[in-house]
Enzyme design. Structure first.
Site, mmCIF file in Angstrom:
data_model
loop_
_atom_site.group_PDB
_atom_site.id
_atom_site.type_symbol
_atom_site.label_atom_id
_atom_site.label_comp_id
_atom_site.label_asym_id
_atom_site.label_seq_id
_atom_site.Cartn_x
_atom_site.Cartn_y
_atom_site.Cartn_z
ATOM 1 N N TYR A 1 -8.809 39.995 68.241
ATOM 2 C CA TYR A 1 -8.519 38.294 67.864
ATOM 3 C C TYR A 1 -8.970 36.584 69.034
ATOM 4 C CZ TYR A 1 -6.007 40.768 64.039
ATOM 5 O OH TYR A 1 -6.668 41.428 62.609
ATOM 6 N N ARG B 1 5.978 50.286 61.412
ATOM 7 C CA ARG B 1 5.671 50.381 60.024
ATOM 8 C C ARG B 1 6.944 51.257 59.486
ATOM 9 N NH1 ARG B 1 0.699 54.480 61.709
ATOM 10 N NH2 ARG B 1 1.912 53.958 63.681
HETATM 11 C C1 LIG Z 1 0.647 46.219 57.425
HETATM 12 C C2 LIG Z 1 0.612 45.585 59.428
HETATM 13 C C3 LIG Z 1 0.723 44.659 59.933
HETATM 14 C C4 LIG Z 1 0.504 44.059 61.566
HETATM 15 N N1 LIG Z 1 0.674 42.767 61.484
HETATM 16 C C5 LIG Z 1 0.015 41.847 62.827
HETATM 17 C C6 LIG Z 1 0.245 41.401 63.224
HETATM 18 O O1 LIG Z 1 0.431 40.215 62.648
HETATM 19 N N2 LIG Z 1 0.687 41.131 64.351
HETATM 20 C C7 LIG Z 1 0.521 41.764 65.247
HETATM 21 O O2 LIG Z 1 0.085 41.441 66.564
HETATM 22 N N3 LIG Z 1 0.112 43.292 64.836
HETATM 23 C C8 LIG Z 1 0.107 43.291 63.915
HETATM 24 N N4 LIG Z 1 0.891 44.791 63.075
HETATM 25 C C9 LIG Z 1 0.662 45.924 64.011
HETATM 26 C C10 LIG Z 1 2.204 46.103 64.444
HETATM 27 O O3 LIG Z 1 2.900 44.903 64.708
HETATM 28 C C11 LIG Z 1 2.299 47.284 65.494
HETATM 29 O O4 LIG Z 1 2.206 47.017 66.229
HETATM 30 C C12 LIG Z 1 1.517 48.733 65.109
HETATM 31 O O5 LIG Z 1 1.560 48.397 63.488
HETATM 32 C C13 LIG Z 1 1.810 49.614 65.982
HETATM 33 O O6 LIG Z 1 3.353 49.907 65.297
HETATM 34 P P1 LIG Z 1 4.423 51.102 64.480
HETATM 35 O O7 LIG Z 1 3.690 52.351 65.466
HETATM 36 O O8 LIG Z 1 5.749 50.814 64.763
HETATM 37 O O9 LIG Z 1 3.731 50.503 63.126
HETATM 38 C C14 LIG Z 1 0.998 44.818 62.308
HETATM 39 C C15 LIG Z 1 0.774 46.741 61.843
HETATM 40 C C16 LIG Z 1 1.164 46.580 60.333
HETATM 41 C C17 LIG Z 1 1.372 47.979 59.735
#
Ligand SMILES: Cc1cc2nc3c(=O)[nH]c(=O)nc-3n(C[C@H](O)[C@H](O)[C@H](O)COP(=O)(O)O)c2cc1C
Ligand SMILES: Cc1cc2nc3c(=O)[nH]c(=O)nc-3n(C[C@H](O)[C@H](O)[C@H](O)COP(=O)(O)OP(=O)(O)OC[C@H]3O[C@@H](n4cnc5c(N)ncnc54)[C@H](O)[C@@H]3O)c2cc1C
Length: 775
Positions: free
Chosen positions: A589, A731
């Site tokens: 971004y 997630r």
């Molecule tokens: C549906 C979704 C939306 C996300 N939106 C953002 C966001 O707005 N800002 C951000 O920094 N990361 C965003 N992420 C990344 C998550 O914060 C996180 O870094 C990433 O999913 C890895 O973590 P996890 O393995 O626990 O899912 C998003 C991830 C998912 C799955």
């Protein structure tokens, strides 16, 4: 079958005797360049499981080995004048000579021909052999000869080590760390017979050179190690049995992997095959002591497979294919664990030795391979782990009641500035695409509210934008007007009134990745809207996707406007009552696009070297920090690795973190990727945690780990080892709003605070998990 094993180490001898024992008609020869009792090294370690495998194939050998074992249970750390011991680790050790002698004696008893003091050039000396086993060790000549087929990958590691012995006895497996004026050394010490112990001394190449050890003889090296470890050795001498070795007695570990493990060589019969075994085909660093285990298990597996096929010459090719298929998986698993442990020893001097206190250093040491987690440590030594948990809780500001159940590190509070989070779990920012005109509505109240009720210490909003054109999609939330502020204030008030959680806002500008669909709409995420697109801005006029919308390169007026928009959002966020503010500088971004060389091609003061590329994000941070209440913390989310050649690397992430720390950042949230569509990330359990670990220690700032952290055990071990201060869970929180409460119950921790209306669910959930644990 006529079988020749080239190399009489554990692999060659074990395979020879197992095949002969199973099928006495085989004609088996083991060829070894050394004399019978002449070998390098001291003791080796392996597990009870390996011995049981061997026992199933040949109980006499297993019994003889078992009778010569030194068993030990404890691991002891000597570090910074302290001695810490933990139990339940269950190792067995045996002298390498003793092991070889047992295997040699068993070979002779069974009728395997042992040919010593014979140097084998290659398989051509045995043209009539049906099977040639290349068990010729790490420097395998046969592997080199057929490198085109085997495709070995050999990686030489940076640390230097010397494999010594001593007549001092050690009851536990002992690690001794000593600091010199040039850096840290470590010794891995274990007893392997009634009076002898292995003493491996290791240090980084730079430290080794700084002490002039590169030009030291073996005697001089031993004298140096005796002085360095004098306190531990208490007068005992260090001994070498590698005096015959050419060159320095200090080695670099080489990791060996091969794509192919066998080939058909033909021979006179036309069906001769050659197969690699043991160190010739794979090595595992001594940090988890598994080389001998792997060599023996290769031999056991291949002999077992021949047994299953009835020892038929016609089946050799198929048996070898099956051998590679089965063993490659197990070997890779062990090599990965050994790799983590090896890297830990390579960087511990620089990263952990000076910064960690002995209790936490011990925890980090015990979990170095990342195969052993928090609950496994509890199983091994409950007393030690609970002592550690109490130590950690006291360090986190809790008053420790030694009679009460200790608080697992995941559930200890964490404070920055004037804000204290009740535990270490963060609901990671997750875009929901559910706003109208940037105003969060009922969906957000329920979504964020439920997760605050669910036990997380900090609930972060999704990326919230300082202007309408800063959004990723039309459904993204904003903070540029009072309606949005008031809608957020309602959610913040709910979280504060109904839960102990804090709530943070993530402020970000989509930059080149704006004006796109929600993932489920039209052509999917990162794709331009079907209609109603708005103009994009970015550091450079480059689209995120090759066929995506091309942004306009920002000029100074754009930069001023966007900065002022962020400041306005910050004020609105403070008015809405948020506890925490995160500046989004990750995932390609706007601010991330300034930082990465893949997306910033400017030729002004904001382009070029990292220092310049950071200029605008740092200016933004300073402006936001000035507008944000001084007693509230600010974090920065970065992409610590672009996963693209020429992009940001974890070393850059340290420099980025230092720069944000210098302008007042309290914590770095270490994410990665999404900067370039070309990225090649390497996913896996907790795969981004190494970035948080490195940044935390090298930049000296608190960090948040994120990415594939899915269990309480992950959070506990990350926080306990000091690899991060907080863990963001994304997630798993989509499926389980009460992930934290559920994980507490799963590990049997009952001290969590449940929302009062939900209280009757707590004992039931705890009882169900209790039952599952004990069944
Ligand atoms: C549906 C979704 C939306 C996300 N939106 C953002 C966001 O707005 N800002 C951000 O920094 N990361 C965003 N992420 C990344 C998550 O914060 C996180 O870094 C990433 O999913 C890895 O973590 P996890 O393995 O626990 O899912 C998003 C991830 C998912 C799955
Ligand atoms: C410092 C250090 C510590 C270690 N600690 C442990 C430990 O604690 N636990 C553990 O399990 N493992 C340990 N290992 C690894 C372990 O020694 C090896 O993984 C294991 O010996 C592999 O067995 P192998 O039979 O494949 O090879 P090797 O034991 O290397 O045997 C190969 C044999 O082939 C012979 N040879 C080579 N080329 C020829 C030729 N051309 N002609 C004739 N003979 C030849 C060699 O002389 C040698 O005897 C350690 C290794 C090191 C370096």
């Amino acid at each position: 079958m006529k079988i020749v094993c080239i190399g009489g180490g554990p692999a060659g001898l074990a395979f020879g005797l197992l095949m002969k024992q199973a099928h006495p008609a085989h004609d088996i020869t083991v060829v070894e360049r050394n004399r019978p009792y002449d070998t390098f090294g001291w003791g080796v370690v392996f597990s009870d499981a390996t011995l049981e495998n061997l026992r199933a194939a040949d109980h006499e050998t297993a019994d003889a080995i078992e009778a010569s074992f030194a068993h030990w249970d404890d691991i002891e750390l000597q570090f910074k004048g302290r001695t810490i011991r933990s139990g339940g680790h269950g190792f067995v050790g045996i002298g390498r000579k003793k092991l070889l002698n047992i295997l040699q004696a068993r070979c002779e008893a069974l009728g395997v021909k042992l040919v010593f003091e014979t140097e084998a050039e290659d398989e051509s000396a045995w043209p009539d052999a049906d099977l040639v086993v290349a068990s010729d060790g790490i420097h395998s000549r046969l592997r080199t000869k057929h490198a085109g087929v085997f495709q070995p990958q050999i990686v030489t590691r940076p640390n230097r080590y010397i494999w010594l012995g001593t007549k001092k006895r050690y009851e536990p497996f002992t690690f001794v760390f000593e600091k010199t004026e040039h850096g840290w050394f470590q010794a891995h010490v274990y007893q392997f017979d009634a009076e002898t112990s292995t003493y491996i001394v290791e240090c980084p190449e730079t430290v080794w050179r700084a002490h002039g050890l590169d030009s030291a003889s073996t005697e001089e090296s031993i004298a140096f190690c005796e002085r360095l470890f004098a306190r531990d050795l208490a007068g005992a001498k260090l001994l070498s049995n590698a005096r015959h070795q050419r060159g320095s007695a200090w080695l670099n570990f080489q990791q060996v992997k091969c794509r192919q493990w066998w080939l058909k060589t033909g021979g006179t019969s036309g069906h001769q095959h050659l197969v690699l075994m043991g160190d010739a085909v794979h090595t595992a660093h001594f940090a988890i002591g598994s080389g001998t285990k792997l060599a023996l298990e290769d031999a056991i597996e291949l002999a077992r497979l021949f047994g299953r096929r009835g020892h038929d010459v016609a089946d050799i090719g198929e048996v070898l294919a099956e051998y590679q298929r089965l063993r490659a998986v197990e070997v890779l698993r062990l090599q990965n664990a050994a790799w983590n442990a090896m890297e830990w020893f390579e960087i511990c001097g620089e990263r952990y030795c000076d910064t960690l206190e002995p209790e936490q250093f011990m925890y980090s040491l015990l979990t170095r391979s990342q195969r052993i987690g928090h609950e496994n440590l509890r199983l091994r030594d409950r007393g030690w782990l609970e002592g550690f948990e109490r130590w950690f809780a006291a360090r986190s500001g809790l008053t420790v009641d030694t009679a009460a159940q200790p608080v697992p590190p995941m559930f200890t509070p964490f404070s920055l500035r004037g804000t204290t989070l009740p535990n270490r779990v963060v609901v990671s920012p997750m875009a929901q695409y559910r706003c109208v005109d940037g105003v969060p509505g009922e969906f957000h109240l329920v979504h964020l509210g439920a997760r605050a009720l669910g036990g997380a210490g900090l609930v972060m909003t999704e990326m919230t934008c300082p202007s309408a054109d800063a959004r990723i999609t039309p459904g993204c939330p904003g903070l540029w007007n009072e309606a949005q502020r008031d809608a957020w204030a309602r959610i913040v008030a709910f979280v504060h009134a109904e839960s102990p959680a804090k709530i943070g806002v993530q402020l970000g500008h989509a930059g080149p990745k704006g004006s796109t669909n929600a993932p489920w709409q039209h052509t999917g995420a990162d794709r331009p809207l079907a209609e109603g697109n708005w103009p994009l801005i970015a550091p450079s006029a480059r689209p995120y996707l090759p066929d995506g919308a091309v942004p306009r390169a920002m000029d100074r007026a754009d930069m001023d406007r966007v900065r002022d928009d962020f400041v306005r959002s910050t004020r609105l966020a403070a008015e809405a009552g948020f506890d925490w503010l995160e500046l989004h500088c990750a995932h390609g971004y706007l601010l991330s696009a300034f930082i990465s060389p893949l997306t910033n091609h400017r030729d002004d003061a904001c382009g070029g070297p990292l220092e310049n590329r950071l200029r605008y994000p740092l200016e933004m941070f300073a402006a936001v920090r000035a507008a944000w209440p001084a007693d509230k913390p600010m974090s920065v989310r970065i992409s610590a690795h672009d996963w693209v050649e020429g992009g940001i690397t974890p070393a850059d992430a340290v420099a980025i973190a230092r720069a944000f720390k210098a302008v007042g950042a309290d914590l770095i949230d270490c994410s990665s990727g999404q900067v370039s569509a070309e990225q090649q990330p390497v996913y896996g359990r907790m795969y981004q945690t190494p970035f948080a670990d490195r940044v935390r220690h090298e930049a000296g700032i608190a960090t948040m780990a994120v990415g594939a952290i899915t269990e309480a055990d992950h959070v506990n071990s990350i926080v306990s080892a000091g690899r991060a201060d907080l863990c963001a869970i994304a997630r798993p929180h989509l499926a389980h709003p009460a992930w934290t409460l559920q994980e507490a119950a799963r590990i049997g921790y009952t001290g969590t605070e449940w929302p009062r209306p939900y209280l009757s669910g707590k004992p039931q959930m705890e009882a169900l998990f209790q039952r599952a644990r004990s069944s």
